[in-house]
Write an enzyme that holds these catalytic residues in place. Structure first.
Site, short mmCIF file in Angstrom:
data_model
loop_
_atom_site.label_atom_id
_atom_site.label_comp_id
_atom_site.label_asym_id
_atom_site.label_seq_id
_atom_site.Cartn_x
_atom_site.Cartn_y
_atom_site.Cartn_z
N HIS A 1 0.83 -1.19 -0.14
CA HIS A 1 -0.02 -0.03 0.09
C HIS A 1 0.83 1.39 0.05
O HIS A 1 0.36 2.52 0.26
CB HIS A 1 -0.85 0.03 1.19
N ARG B 1 -2.47 18.00 2.22
CA ARG B 1 -1.11 18.41 2.30
C ARG B 1 -0.46 18.37 0.85
O ARG B 1 -1.11 17.89 -0.18
CB ARG B 1 -0.38 17.52 3.15
P1 ADP Z 1 -3.42 5.07 3.80
O1 ADP Z 1 -3.97 6.12 4.32
O2 ADP Z 1 -2.94 4.14 4.71
O3 ADP Z 1 -2.43 5.46 2.64
P2 ADP Z 1 -5.61 4.47 2.00
O4 ADP Z 1 -6.73 4.43 2.59
O5 ADP Z 1 -4.99 5.63 0.88
O6 ADP Z 1 -4.49 4.38 3.10
O7 ADP Z 1 -5.19 3.16 0.93
C1 ADP Z 1 -3.98 2.98 0.65
C2 ADP Z 1 -3.80 1.96 -0.55
O8 ADP Z 1 -4.61 0.60 -0.19
C3 ADP Z 1 -4.72 2.33 -1.85
O9 ADP Z 1 -4.19 3.08 -2.63
C4 ADP Z 1 -5.00 1.03 -2.32
O10 ADP Z 1 -3.92 0.44 -2.88
C5 ADP Z 1 -5.10 0.21 -1.26
N1 ADP Z 1 -6.78 0.02 -0.83
C6 ADP Z 1 -7.49 1.02 0.08
N2 ADP Z 1 -8.40 0.71 0.32
C7 ADP Z 1 -8.96 -0.35 -0.66
C8 ADP Z 1 -10.21 -1.24 -1.09
N3 ADP Z 1 -11.30 -0.85 -0.43
N4 ADP Z 1 -9.88 -2.04 -2.05
C9 ADP Z 1 -8.74 -2.48 -2.41
N5 ADP Z 1 -7.45 -1.64 -2.08
C10 ADP Z 1 -7.77 -0.88 -1.35
#
Ligand code: ADP
Length: 452
Positions: free
Chosen positions: A235, A291
Protein backbone atom coordinates in the site's frame (compact mmCIF):
# COMPACT_ATOMS: atom_id res chain seq x y z
CA UNK A 1 3.61 38.34 1.12
CA UNK A 2 5.50 36.66 3.95
CA UNK A 3 8.76 38.13 5.28
CA UNK A 4 10.31 34.78 6.23
CA UNK A 5 9.16 31.15 6.06
CA UNK A 6 10.16 28.36 8.42
CA UNK A 7 10.16 24.93 6.79
CA UNK A 8 9.21 22.29 9.35
CA UNK A 9 10.69 19.34 7.50
CA UNK A 10 13.89 17.74 6.19
CA UNK A 11 15.31 16.02 3.12
CA UNK A 12 14.20 16.59 -0.44
CA UNK A 13 10.88 18.20 0.49
CA UNK A 14 12.55 20.84 2.67
CA UNK A 15 14.74 21.71 -0.35
CA UNK A 16 11.72 21.71 -2.63
CA UNK A 17 9.94 24.30 -0.46
CA UNK A 18 13.15 26.35 -0.09
CA UNK A 19 13.43 26.58 -3.88
CA UNK A 20 9.92 28.00 -4.22
CA UNK A 21 10.60 30.51 -1.40
CA UNK A 22 13.86 31.62 -2.98
CA UNK A 23 12.17 32.26 -6.32
CA UNK A 24 9.54 34.32 -4.51
CA UNK A 25 12.32 36.27 -2.78
CA UNK A 26 11.38 34.98 0.69
CA UNK A 27 14.19 34.03 3.13
CA UNK A 28 13.89 30.59 4.76
CA UNK A 29 14.59 29.05 8.14
CA UNK A 30 15.57 25.37 8.29
CA UNK A 31 14.99 23.31 11.41
CA UNK A 32 16.97 20.16 12.04
CA UNK A 33 17.74 17.42 14.53
CA UNK A 34 21.26 16.82 15.80
CA UNK A 35 21.47 13.94 13.27
CA UNK A 36 20.91 16.40 10.40
CA UNK A 37 23.48 19.12 11.12
CA UNK A 38 25.21 18.34 7.80
CA UNK A 39 22.02 17.93 5.80
CA UNK A 40 21.57 19.74 2.51
CA UNK A 41 18.40 21.52 3.65
CA UNK A 42 20.41 23.09 6.48
CA UNK A 43 23.33 24.03 4.22
CA UNK A 44 21.15 25.74 1.63
CA UNK A 45 18.78 27.66 3.90
CA UNK A 46 19.30 31.27 4.97
CA UNK A 47 19.14 30.39 8.66
CA UNK A 48 18.88 27.19 10.66
CA UNK A 49 17.87 26.16 14.15
CA UNK A 50 18.61 22.83 15.86
CA UNK A 51 15.35 21.65 17.42
CA UNK A 52 16.32 18.46 19.20
CA UNK A 53 17.85 14.98 19.21
CA UNK A 54 17.56 12.48 16.30
CA UNK A 55 14.25 10.81 17.21
CA UNK A 56 11.51 12.54 15.20
CA UNK A 57 9.20 12.80 18.23
CA UNK A 58 11.84 14.98 19.93
CA UNK A 59 12.68 17.12 16.88
CA UNK A 60 10.60 17.20 13.68
CA UNK A 61 7.45 16.40 15.66
CA UNK A 62 8.33 18.73 18.55
CA UNK A 63 5.74 21.47 18.10
CA UNK A 64 6.99 23.71 20.90
CA UNK A 65 10.58 23.60 19.63
CA UNK A 66 9.45 24.43 16.09
CA UNK A 67 7.29 27.35 17.22
CA UNK A 68 10.15 28.66 19.36
CA UNK A 69 12.44 28.46 16.33
CA UNK A 70 9.92 30.51 14.35
CA UNK A 71 9.81 33.12 17.11
CA UNK A 72 13.55 33.53 17.59
CA UNK A 73 14.13 33.83 13.84
CA UNK A 74 11.14 36.11 13.20
CA UNK A 75 9.47 33.80 10.67
CA UNK A 76 5.84 34.70 9.97
CA UNK A 77 4.72 31.49 8.25
CA UNK A 78 5.40 27.76 8.50
CA UNK A 79 5.37 25.27 5.62
CA UNK A 80 5.04 21.71 6.96
CA UNK A 81 6.03 19.76 3.78
CA UNK A 82 4.59 16.23 3.85
CA UNK A 83 4.68 13.69 6.69
CA UNK A 84 5.69 14.86 10.20
CA UNK A 85 3.28 17.66 11.27
CA UNK A 86 1.72 18.32 7.86
CA UNK A 87 -1.63 16.76 8.76
CA UNK A 88 -1.64 17.61 12.44
CA UNK A 89 -4.64 19.86 13.09
CA UNK A 90 -3.46 20.73 16.61
CA UNK A 91 -0.16 22.01 15.17
CA UNK A 92 -1.91 24.09 12.50
CA UNK A 93 -4.08 25.56 15.27
CA UNK A 94 -1.07 26.30 17.48
CA UNK A 95 0.68 28.06 14.61
CA UNK A 96 -2.36 30.28 14.00
CA UNK A 97 -2.85 30.90 17.74
CA UNK A 98 0.69 32.31 17.86
CA UNK A 99 -0.10 34.79 15.11
CA UNK A 100 1.77 32.91 12.36
CA UNK A 101 0.37 31.48 9.13
CA UNK A 102 0.20 27.74 8.56
CA UNK A 103 0.77 27.15 4.83
CA UNK A 104 -2.01 24.63 4.29
CA UNK A 105 -5.74 24.13 4.86
CA UNK A 106 -7.68 25.18 7.96
CA UNK A 107 -7.29 23.04 11.10
CA UNK A 108 -10.99 22.17 10.77
CA UNK A 109 -10.49 20.60 7.33
CA UNK A 110 -7.28 18.84 8.36
CA UNK A 111 -9.19 17.28 11.27
CA UNK A 112 -12.19 16.33 9.13
CA UNK A 113 -10.07 14.55 6.50
CA UNK A 114 -7.61 13.07 9.02
CA UNK A 115 -10.39 10.85 10.31
CA UNK A 116 -11.33 8.57 7.42
CA UNK A 117 -14.90 8.13 8.64
CA UNK A 118 -15.68 11.85 8.90
CA UNK A 119 -13.95 12.23 5.51
CA UNK A 120 -16.17 9.54 3.97
CA UNK A 121 -19.29 11.04 5.52
CA UNK A 122 -18.42 14.55 4.35
CA UNK A 123 -17.63 13.42 0.79
CA UNK A 124 -20.76 11.29 0.53
CA UNK A 125 -22.81 14.31 1.63
CA UNK A 126 -21.17 16.35 -1.14
CA UNK A 127 -22.07 13.85 -3.84
CA UNK A 128 -18.68 12.17 -4.19
CA UNK A 129 -18.98 8.38 -4.81
CA UNK A 130 -17.46 6.12 -2.09
CA UNK A 131 -16.19 2.55 -1.92
CA UNK A 132 -19.16 0.59 -0.50
CA UNK A 133 -18.69 -0.05 3.21
CA UNK A 134 -19.76 0.70 6.76
CA UNK A 135 -21.48 4.02 7.42
CA UNK A 136 -19.26 4.70 10.41
CA UNK A 137 -16.92 3.02 12.90
CA UNK A 138 -17.65 -0.63 13.64
CA UNK A 139 -18.87 -1.14 17.20
CA UNK A 140 -18.03 -4.84 17.35
CA UNK A 141 -17.24 -7.96 15.35
CA UNK A 142 -20.94 -8.74 14.86
CA UNK A 143 -21.59 -5.43 13.11
CA UNK A 144 -18.48 -6.08 10.97
CA UNK A 145 -20.04 -9.45 9.97
CA UNK A 146 -23.31 -7.77 9.08
CA UNK A 147 -21.74 -5.05 6.88
CA UNK A 148 -19.39 -7.59 5.25
CA UNK A 149 -22.33 -9.82 4.35
CA UNK A 150 -24.21 -6.90 2.83
CA UNK A 151 -21.31 -5.54 0.68
CA UNK A 152 -19.96 -9.02 -0.10
CA UNK A 153 -16.50 -10.58 0.42
CA UNK A 154 -13.61 -9.90 0.15
CA UNK A 155 -13.61 -6.96 2.55
CA UNK A 156 -10.97 -4.69 4.02
CA UNK A 157 -10.87 -3.66 7.69
CA UNK A 158 -9.29 -0.19 7.86
CA UNK A 159 -8.14 2.05 10.72
CA UNK A 160 -10.06 5.33 11.00
CA UNK A 161 -6.79 7.08 11.81
CA UNK A 162 -4.85 5.08 9.20
CA UNK A 163 -1.96 6.28 7.07
CA UNK A 164 1.08 4.86 5.32
CA UNK A 165 -0.82 1.68 4.52
CA UNK A 166 -0.88 0.57 8.16
CA UNK A 167 -3.86 -0.78 10.10
CA UNK A 168 -5.40 -2.39 7.02
CA UNK A 169 -6.34 -6.10 6.74
CA UNK A 170 -8.18 -8.10 4.09
CA UNK A 171 -10.68 -10.86 4.88
CA UNK A 172 -11.40 -13.09 1.87
CA UNK A 173 -14.33 -14.77 3.61
CA UNK A 174 -16.24 -14.76 6.88
CA UNK A 175 -13.78 -17.33 8.24
CA UNK A 176 -10.99 -14.73 8.00
CA UNK A 177 -12.96 -11.79 9.38
CA UNK A 178 -12.23 -12.25 13.07
CA UNK A 179 -8.48 -12.48 12.47
CA UNK A 180 -8.48 -9.40 10.15
CA UNK A 181 -10.54 -7.47 12.70
CA UNK A 182 -8.12 -8.34 15.51
CA UNK A 183 -4.90 -7.67 13.56
CA UNK A 184 -6.10 -4.37 12.04
CA UNK A 185 -7.15 -3.08 15.47
CA UNK A 186 -3.90 -4.15 17.14
CA UNK A 187 -1.85 -2.51 14.37
CA UNK A 188 -3.96 0.65 14.52
CA UNK A 189 -3.60 0.90 18.29
CA UNK A 190 0.19 0.49 18.06
CA UNK A 191 0.64 2.90 15.13
CA UNK A 192 -1.94 5.59 15.85
CA UNK A 193 -3.00 5.11 19.49
CA UNK A 194 -6.56 4.63 18.21
CA UNK A 195 -8.06 1.25 17.38
CA UNK A 196 -11.27 2.46 15.78
CA UNK A 197 -11.86 0.64 12.47
CA UNK A 198 -14.35 0.61 9.60
CA UNK A 199 -14.95 -1.70 6.69
CA UNK A 200 -14.81 -1.33 2.92
CA UNK A 201 -15.44 -3.74 0.09
CA UNK A 202 -12.00 -4.93 -1.09
CA UNK A 203 -11.76 -4.16 -4.80
CA UNK A 204 -9.97 -6.91 -6.73
CA UNK A 205 -8.43 -4.95 -9.61
CA UNK A 206 -8.63 -1.20 -9.10
CA UNK A 207 -6.17 1.48 -10.05
CA UNK A 208 -5.25 4.17 -7.53
CA UNK A 209 -6.08 7.46 -9.24
CA UNK A 210 -5.87 10.71 -7.31
CA UNK A 211 -6.81 14.26 -8.17
CA UNK A 212 -4.73 17.34 -7.31
CA UNK A 213 -6.83 20.31 -6.26
CA UNK A 214 -5.99 23.86 -5.25
CA UNK A 215 -8.37 26.38 -3.67
CA UNK A 216 -7.95 30.00 -2.64
CA UNK A 217 -9.66 31.95 0.16
CA UNK A 218 -12.21 33.45 -2.24
CA UNK A 219 -14.08 30.27 -3.17
CA UNK A 220 -12.12 29.54 -6.36
CA UNK A 221 -11.21 25.87 -6.78
CA UNK A 222 -9.36 24.27 -9.67
CA UNK A 223 -7.95 20.80 -10.24
CA UNK A 224 -4.65 19.97 -11.92
CA UNK A 225 -5.69 16.58 -13.21
CA UNK A 226 -4.96 13.10 -12.01
CA UNK A 227 -1.99 11.03 -10.96
CA UNK A 228 -1.96 7.27 -11.34
CA UNK A 229 -0.28 5.80 -8.27
CA UNK A 230 -1.23 2.16 -8.78
CA UNK A 231 2.35 0.89 -8.58
CA UNK A 232 2.51 0.15 -4.86
CA UNK A 233 4.10 -2.32 -2.49
CA UNK A 234 2.37 -2.88 0.84
CA UNK A 235 0.00 0.00 0.00
CA UNK A 236 3.00 2.33 -0.42
CA UNK A 237 3.52 4.12 -3.73
CA UNK A 238 6.73 3.50 -5.69
CA UNK A 239 6.15 5.01 -9.13
CA UNK A 240 3.56 7.58 -10.21
CA UNK A 241 2.36 8.91 -13.56
CA UNK A 242 0.45 11.95 -14.82
CA UNK A 243 -1.89 11.41 -16.56
CA UNK A 244 -3.21 7.96 -15.95
CA UNK A 245 -2.82 5.54 -18.89
CA UNK A 246 -6.35 4.35 -18.08
CA UNK A 247 -8.26 7.63 -18.07
CA UNK A 248 -9.78 9.64 -20.91
CA UNK A 249 -9.90 13.44 -20.91
CA UNK A 250 -13.69 13.27 -20.56
CA UNK A 251 -13.43 11.05 -17.46
CA UNK A 252 -10.85 13.42 -15.97
CA UNK A 253 -13.11 16.41 -16.58
CA UNK A 254 -16.08 14.64 -15.00
CA UNK A 255 -14.35 13.56 -11.78
CA UNK A 256 -12.60 16.94 -11.67
CA UNK A 257 -15.93 18.75 -11.81
CA UNK A 258 -17.39 16.57 -9.02
CA UNK A 259 -14.33 17.09 -6.81
CA UNK A 260 -13.97 20.84 -7.28
CA UNK A 261 -17.70 21.40 -6.71
CA UNK A 262 -17.48 19.39 -3.47
CA UNK A 263 -14.47 21.31 -2.18
CA UNK A 264 -16.01 24.65 -3.09
CA UNK A 265 -19.08 23.72 -1.03
CA UNK A 266 -16.83 22.70 1.84
CA UNK A 267 -14.99 26.03 1.73
CA UNK A 268 -11.68 24.18 1.43
CA UNK A 269 -8.49 26.23 1.07
CA UNK A 270 -4.96 25.49 -0.25
CA UNK A 271 -3.67 22.22 -1.75
CA UNK A 272 -5.40 18.89 -1.37
CA UNK A 273 -5.55 15.49 -2.99
CA UNK A 274 -8.62 13.32 -3.33
CA UNK A 275 -7.67 9.66 -3.60
CA UNK A 276 -9.91 7.27 -5.50
CA UNK A 277 -9.95 3.65 -6.51
CA UNK A 278 -10.93 3.32 -10.16
CA UNK A 279 -12.36 0.10 -11.51
CA UNK A 280 -14.68 -0.68 -14.45
CA UNK A 281 -14.93 3.00 -15.30
CA UNK A 282 -16.13 3.93 -11.79
CA UNK A 283 -14.43 6.18 -9.25
CA UNK A 284 -14.74 5.46 -5.53
CA UNK A 285 -13.31 7.87 -2.95
CA UNK A 286 -10.97 6.39 -0.30
CA UNK A 287 -9.39 9.38 1.42
CA UNK A 288 -8.27 12.98 1.12
CA UNK A 289 -4.79 14.25 1.92
CA UNK A 290 -4.74 17.84 3.15
CA UNK A 291 -1.14 18.60 2.17
CA UNK A 292 1.43 18.58 -0.59
CA UNK A 293 2.10 15.00 -1.76
CA UNK A 294 5.42 13.27 -2.43
CA UNK A 295 4.32 12.74 -6.06
CA UNK A 296 3.28 16.37 -6.73
CA UNK A 297 6.11 16.92 -9.31
CA UNK A 298 4.43 14.81 -12.02
CA UNK A 299 1.48 17.21 -11.89
CA UNK A 300 3.82 20.21 -12.00
CA UNK A 301 5.50 18.86 -15.12
CA UNK A 302 2.30 18.28 -17.13
CA UNK A 303 0.59 21.50 -15.94
CA UNK A 304 3.67 23.76 -15.93
CA UNK A 305 2.82 25.04 -12.48
CA UNK A 306 4.76 25.37 -9.22
CA UNK A 307 2.39 23.90 -6.64
CA UNK A 308 4.44 25.07 -3.65
CA UNK A 309 4.50 28.62 -4.98
CA UNK A 310 0.70 28.40 -5.31
CA UNK A 311 0.40 27.14 -1.74
CA UNK A 312 2.46 30.07 -0.46
CA UNK A 313 0.59 32.66 -2.54
CA UNK A 314 -2.78 31.35 -1.39
CA UNK A 315 -1.72 31.22 2.28
CA UNK A 316 -0.64 34.87 1.90
CA UNK A 317 -4.22 35.72 0.87
CA UNK A 318 -3.72 36.03 -2.88
CA UNK A 319 -6.38 34.76 -5.30
CA UNK A 320 -5.70 31.87 -7.70
CA UNK A 321 -5.75 34.26 -10.65
CA UNK A 322 -6.86 31.63 -13.19
CA UNK A 323 -9.82 29.36 -13.82
CA UNK A 324 -10.17 25.71 -14.73
CA UNK A 325 -10.24 26.65 -18.42
CA UNK A 326 -6.73 28.11 -18.06
CA UNK A 327 -5.29 24.82 -16.77
CA UNK A 328 -3.64 22.92 -19.63
CA UNK A 329 -2.23 19.42 -19.65
CA UNK A 330 0.82 18.85 -21.82
CA UNK A 331 2.66 15.59 -22.31
CA UNK A 332 3.29 12.81 -19.84
CA UNK A 333 5.33 12.66 -16.61
CA UNK A 334 6.59 9.73 -14.54
CA UNK A 335 8.19 9.77 -11.07
CA UNK A 336 10.32 7.02 -9.50
CA UNK A 337 10.78 7.04 -5.75
CA UNK A 338 14.39 6.21 -4.97
CA UNK A 339 14.47 4.77 -1.46
CA UNK A 340 17.52 3.87 0.60
CA UNK A 341 16.36 0.26 0.69
CA UNK A 342 17.60 -3.09 -0.51
CA UNK A 343 15.73 -3.54 -3.84
CA UNK A 344 14.95 -7.19 -3.03
CA UNK A 345 14.25 -7.30 0.71
CA UNK A 346 13.19 -3.64 1.09
CA UNK A 347 15.20 -3.41 4.31
CA UNK A 348 16.40 0.17 4.94
CA UNK A 349 20.03 0.79 4.00
CA UNK A 350 21.27 3.84 5.89
CA UNK A 351 24.97 4.70 5.55
CA UNK A 352 27.52 6.78 3.70
CA UNK A 353 26.91 7.78 0.10
CA UNK A 354 30.31 7.31 -1.60
CA UNK A 355 29.35 8.91 -4.90
CA UNK A 356 26.27 10.62 -6.25
CA UNK A 357 25.61 11.37 -9.89
CA UNK A 358 22.17 12.65 -10.88
CA UNK A 359 20.94 12.27 -14.45
CA UNK A 360 20.19 15.36 -16.51
CA UNK A 361 19.20 16.46 -19.96
CA UNK A 362 15.92 17.51 -21.50
CA UNK A 363 12.82 16.68 -19.45
CA UNK A 364 14.69 15.24 -16.46
CA UNK A 365 14.23 16.49 -12.90
CA UNK A 366 15.83 15.11 -9.75
CA UNK A 367 14.54 16.20 -6.35
CA UNK A 368 17.03 14.95 -3.78
CA UNK A 369 19.01 16.11 -0.76
CA UNK A 370 21.81 13.58 -1.29
CA UNK A 371 25.44 14.45 -1.96
CA UNK A 372 28.68 12.47 -2.05
CA UNK A 373 29.93 11.92 1.50
CA UNK A 374 26.48 12.38 3.06
CA UNK A 375 25.51 9.78 5.64
CA UNK A 376 21.85 8.72 5.33
CA UNK A 377 20.68 8.58 8.95
CA UNK A 378 18.70 5.55 10.13
CA UNK A 379 16.00 7.57 11.91
CA UNK A 380 13.72 8.79 9.14
CA UNK A 381 11.79 7.81 6.03
CA UNK A 382 13.93 5.97 3.46
CA UNK A 383 13.00 8.20 0.48
CA UNK A 384 16.26 9.83 -0.66
CA UNK A 385 15.54 10.99 -4.21
CA UNK A 386 12.78 11.39 -6.74
CA UNK A 387 13.51 11.03 -10.43
CA UNK A 388 10.91 12.74 -12.58
CA UNK A 389 10.80 12.70 -16.38
CA UNK A 390 8.56 14.59 -18.76
CA UNK A 391 8.05 14.07 -22.50
CA UNK A 392 5.39 14.76 -25.14
CA UNK A 393 4.00 11.19 -25.04
CA UNK A 394 4.02 8.25 -22.62
CA UNK A 395 6.29 6.05 -24.81
CA UNK A 396 8.79 8.91 -25.04
CA UNK A 397 8.58 9.46 -21.28
CA UNK A 398 9.35 5.75 -20.74
CA UNK A 399 12.35 5.93 -23.10
CA UNK A 400 13.58 9.01 -21.26
CA UNK A 401 13.05 7.34 -17.89
CA UNK A 402 15.09 4.30 -18.95
CA UNK A 403 18.02 6.40 -20.04
CA UNK A 404 17.83 8.61 -16.93
CA UNK A 405 17.76 5.53 -14.67
CA UNK A 406 20.86 4.21 -16.48
CA UNK A 407 22.68 7.50 -15.80
CA UNK A 408 21.69 7.69 -12.13
CA UNK A 409 24.47 6.55 -9.78
CA UNK A 410 24.16 6.35 -6.00
CA UNK A 411 27.17 4.43 -4.67
CA UNK A 412 27.83 3.25 -1.13
CA UNK A 413 24.24 2.40 -0.19
CA UNK A 414 21.70 0.15 -1.87
CA UNK A 415 18.66 1.88 -3.37
CA UNK A 416 15.49 0.96 -5.24
CA UNK A 417 17.01 2.17 -8.55
CA UNK A 418 17.60 -1.40 -9.88
CA UNK A 419 13.96 -2.26 -9.16
CA UNK A 420 12.81 0.71 -11.26
CA UNK A 421 15.12 -0.43 -14.06
CA UNK A 422 13.32 -3.79 -14.02
CA UNK A 423 9.83 -2.28 -13.84
CA UNK A 424 10.32 -0.08 -16.91
CA UNK A 425 11.13 -3.19 -18.98
CA UNK A 426 7.92 -5.04 -18.12
CA UNK A 427 5.32 -5.43 -20.89
CA UNK A 428 2.46 -4.62 -18.47
CA UNK A 429 4.10 -1.37 -17.44
CA UNK A 430 4.91 -0.42 -21.03
CA UNK A 431 1.29 -1.10 -22.00
CA UNK A 432 0.03 0.85 -18.97
CA UNK A 433 -1.91 -2.27 -18.09
CA UNK A 434 -1.60 -2.63 -14.31
CA UNK A 435 -3.67 -2.44 -11.13
CA UNK A 436 -2.70 -1.79 -7.49
CA UNK A 437 -1.86 -5.50 -7.14
CA UNK A 438 0.55 -5.79 -10.08
CA UNK A 439 3.79 -4.58 -8.46
CA UNK A 440 3.49 -6.85 -5.42
CA UNK A 441 3.10 -9.90 -7.68
CA UNK A 442 5.96 -8.73 -9.90
CA UNK A 443 8.28 -8.40 -6.88
CA UNK A 444 7.29 -11.89 -5.68
CA UNK A 445 8.06 -13.33 -9.13
CA UNK A 446 11.43 -11.57 -9.24
CA UNK A 447 12.40 -12.86 -5.81
CA UNK A 448 11.32 -16.41 -6.70
CA UNK A 449 13.33 -16.23 -9.94
CA UNK A 450 16.42 -14.96 -8.10
CA UNK A 451 16.16 -17.82 -5.58
CA UNK A 452 16.30 -20.46 -8.34
P1 ADP B 1 -3.36 5.05 3.76
O1 ADP B 1 -3.95 6.28 4.34
O2 ADP B 1 -2.80 4.12 4.79
O3 ADP B 1 -2.43 5.32 2.62
P2 ADP B 1 -5.54 4.49 1.87
O4 ADP B 1 -6.96 4.43 2.27
O5 ADP B 1 -5.07 5.70 1.13
O6 ADP B 1 -4.62 4.24 3.16
O7 ADP B 1 -5.20 3.21 0.99
C1 ADP B 1 -3.87 2.93 0.58
C2 ADP B 1 -3.89 1.89 -0.51
O8 ADP B 1 -4.51 0.69 -0.06
C3 ADP B 1 -4.69 2.29 -1.73
O9 ADP B 1 -3.94 3.08 -2.63
C4 ADP B 1 -5.03 0.94 -2.32
O10 ADP B 1 -3.91 0.40 -3.00
C5 ADP B 1 -5.27 0.09 -1.11
N1 ADP B 1 -6.72 0.11 -0.74
C6 ADP B 1 -7.34 0.95 0.11
N2 ADP B 1 -8.66 0.70 0.19
C7 ADP B 1 -8.90 -0.34 -0.64
C8 ADP B 1 -10.08 -1.11 -1.03
N3 ADP B 1 -11.29 -0.84 -0.52
N4 ADP B 1 -9.91 -2.12 -1.92
C9 ADP B 1 -8.70 -2.42 -2.45
N5 ADP B 1 -7.56 -1.76 -2.11
C10 ADP B 1 -7.65 -0.74 -1.23
Amino acid sequence: MFGKILIANRGEIALRVQRACRELGIPTVAVHSTADSDAMHVRLSDESVCIGPPAARDSYLNMVAILSAAHVTGADAIHPGYGFLSENAAFAEMVEDHGLTFIGPSPEHIRMMGDKITARTAMAGLGVPLVPGSAGALADLDSAREVAASVGYPVLIKATAGGGGRGMKVAQSEAELEEAWRVARTEARAAFGNDEVYLEKYLDRPRHIELQVMADSFGNVVHFGERDCSLQRRHQKLLEEAGSPALSAAERDAIGATATAALAKLGYRNAGTLEFLYQDGQFAFIEMNTRLQVEHPVTEMVCHIDLVREQIRIAAGQPLGYTQADVRFAGHAIECRVNAEDPETFMPTPGRVQAFHAPGGLGVRVDSALYAGYVVPPYYDSLVAKLIVHAPTRPEAIARLRRALDEFAVLGIKTTLPLHQRIVEQPEFIAGDYTIHWLEKFVEREIAAAAK
